[in-house]
Motif scaffolding. Sequence first.
Motif, PDB file in Angstrom:
ATOM      1  N   LEU A   1      61.517  27.505  48.604  1.00  0.00           N
ATOM      2  CA  LEU A   1      60.475  28.320  47.978  1.00  0.00           C
ATOM      3  C   LEU A   1      59.115  28.087  48.623  1.00  0.00           C
ATOM      4  O   LEU A   1      58.324  29.021  48.778  1.00  0.00           O
ATOM      5  N   TYR A   2      58.836  26.848  48.975  1.00  0.00           N
ATOM      6  CA  TYR A   2      57.553  26.533  49.605  1.00  0.00           C
ATOM      7  C   TYR A   2      57.504  26.996  51.055  1.00  0.00           C
ATOM      8  O   TYR A   2      56.418  27.169  51.617  1.00  0.00           O
ATOM      9  N   GLY A   3      58.685  27.159  51.666  1.00  0.00           N
ATOM     10  CA  GLY A   3      58.726  27.579  53.065  1.00  0.00           C
ATOM     11  C   GLY A   3      58.263  26.517  54.035  1.00  0.00           C
ATOM     12  O   GLY A   3      58.039  26.804  55.216  1.00  0.00           O
ATOM     13  N   THR A   4      58.137  25.284  53.551  1.00  0.00           N
ATOM     14  CA  THR A   4      57.603  24.206  54.375  1.00  0.00           C
ATOM     15  C   THR A   4      58.656  23.171  54.768  1.00  0.00           C
ATOM     16  O   THR A   4      58.392  22.309  55.599  1.00  0.00           O
ATOM     17  N   GLY A   5      59.824  23.247  54.137  1.00  0.00           N
ATOM     18  CA  GLY A   5      60.836  22.223  54.385  1.00  0.00           C
ATOM     19  C   GLY A   5      60.518  20.908  53.713  1.00  0.00           C
ATOM     20  O   GLY A   5      61.145  19.890  53.996  1.00  0.00           O
TER      21      GLY A   5
ATOM     22  N   VAL B   1      67.652  30.323  57.893  1.00  0.00           N
ATOM     23  CA  VAL B   1      66.355  29.654  57.753  1.00  0.00           C
ATOM     24  C   VAL B   1      66.297  28.907  56.424  1.00  0.00           C
ATOM     25  O   VAL B   1      65.673  27.844  56.318  1.00  0.00           O
ATOM     26  N   ARG B   2      66.980  29.414  55.404  1.00  0.00           N
ATOM     27  CA  ARG B   2      67.041  28.675  54.141  1.00  0.00           C
ATOM     28  C   ARG B   2      67.845  27.386  54.301  1.00  0.00           C
ATOM     29  O   ARG B   2      67.481  26.345  53.737  1.00  0.00           O
ATOM     30  N   ASN B   3      68.922  27.450  55.060  1.00  0.00           N
ATOM     31  CA  ASN B   3      69.658  26.215  55.359  1.00  0.00           C
ATOM     32  C   ASN B   3      68.778  25.228  56.113  1.00  0.00           C
ATOM     33  O   ASN B   3      68.790  24.018  55.850  1.00  0.00           O
TER      34      ASN B   3
ATOM     35  N   THR C   1      74.267  26.779  64.680  1.00  0.00           N
ATOM     36  CA  THR C   1      74.162  25.548  65.467  1.00  0.00           C
ATOM     37  C   THR C   1      72.794  24.910  65.271  1.00  0.00           C
ATOM     38  O   THR C   1      72.680  23.685  65.134  1.00  0.00           O
ATOM     39  N   ILE C   2      71.755  25.746  65.223  1.00  0.00           N
ATOM     40  CA  ILE C   2      70.414  25.221  64.977  1.00  0.00           C
ATOM     41  C   ILE C   2      70.357  24.520  63.635  1.00  0.00           C
ATOM     42  O   ILE C   2      69.810  23.434  63.496  1.00  0.00           O
ATOM     43  N   VAL C   3      70.955  25.150  62.604  1.00  0.00           N
ATOM     44  CA  VAL C   3      70.902  24.588  61.264  1.00  0.00           C
ATOM     45  C   VAL C   3      71.590  23.236  61.212  1.00  0.00           C
ATOM     46  O   VAL C   3      71.072  22.275  60.646  1.00  0.00           O
TER      47      VAL C   3
ATOM     48  N   LYS D   1      59.622  33.679  60.434  1.00  0.00           N
ATOM     49  CA  LYS D   1      60.237  32.362  60.603  1.00  0.00           C
ATOM     50  C   LYS D   1      61.751  32.498  60.763  1.00  0.00           C
ATOM     51  O   LYS D   1      62.373  31.811  61.574  1.00  0.00           O
ATOM     52  N   ALA D   2      62.330  33.409  59.981  1.00  0.00           N
ATOM     53  CA  ALA D   2      63.785  33.601  60.049  1.00  0.00           C
ATOM     54  C   ALA D   2      64.210  34.153  61.407  1.00  0.00           C
ATOM     55  O   ALA D   2      65.179  33.677  62.015  1.00  0.00           O
TER      56      ALA D   2
END
Length: 305
Positions: A276-280, A225-227, A13-15, A132-133
């Motif tokens: 990959l950057y983890g920054t979005g 978290v990747r989504n 739901t968050i994604v 983060k995940a």
Amino acid sequence: MAPLYFFSTFLLTIVVSFPITNALGSASCEPIKANDKDLIQFPLNLEFLEAEFFLNGALGRGLDAFEPAFAAGGPPPIGAQKANLDPVTRRIIEEFGYQEVGHLRAIITTVGGTPRPLYDLSPQAFGKLFDKAIGYKLDPPFNPYSNTVNYLLASYAIPYVGLVGYVGTIPLLANYTSKSLVASLLGVESGQDAVIRALLYEKANEKVLPYSITVAEFTNAISNVRNELAMCGIKDEGLIVPLYLGAENRTESNILSADTNSLSYARSQPEILRILYGTGSEYKPGGFLPRGGNGKIARSFLDKV
């Protein structure tokens, strides 16, 4: 199992509700229009990463010990180290490492290479991703090199990103040689991802010590978290999912991540960089690539900042 279903559904739901924005405005989900050379060189950002992570994890030495010329003068990774693996997993990961060397050779000899980017493969880099995940700081911090399960979970975080990138790239390629190369790369990346997921699925309901989080919950959290970072909907799923995401809506097991017709998801180059950057944001380096990726496509975003 009810708590696991709740956890998965909550994260999904968050994604779905995550705002589609990044550092320079609306996030694009469309692939980059480029020639075959640039499209095929872009995955070097992932192939170098996998080669370094697998070779170091299994053997304690990276690409420079095998094919130093492939790096084209790029720096060695930060923090990569040998993992504490059981004998069977170590042999599997060693084989994966050699496969990545072959992938690098195939790309470099076909279209030419790019310098190896600077990678951060330190426990701290993985720890930040896992924090983060999960949504809070794990105590003790997650260390991918400490044991077999941790290393497999860290490995889960990598090959799938390359897999969906190759799926997204093939339709954009113009000539037969390019398509044949990328299809062959995709076949092996898919196999690596399947092996990692199957090994983890055997332990899906076991807790990852010393945390009160199961293996399946970790995979769901990483996928989600990747989504979230990619910002283009659900294209990544953990090992156990709600029925509406399972194959034919008939199973909660999800050893292979796929869409409603059990076809592989595809991601664009901007989506991959955001992960990959983890920054979005494809414009803001970080994560595994603190100075950003290399190649014309990756650098084009950094040139705009």
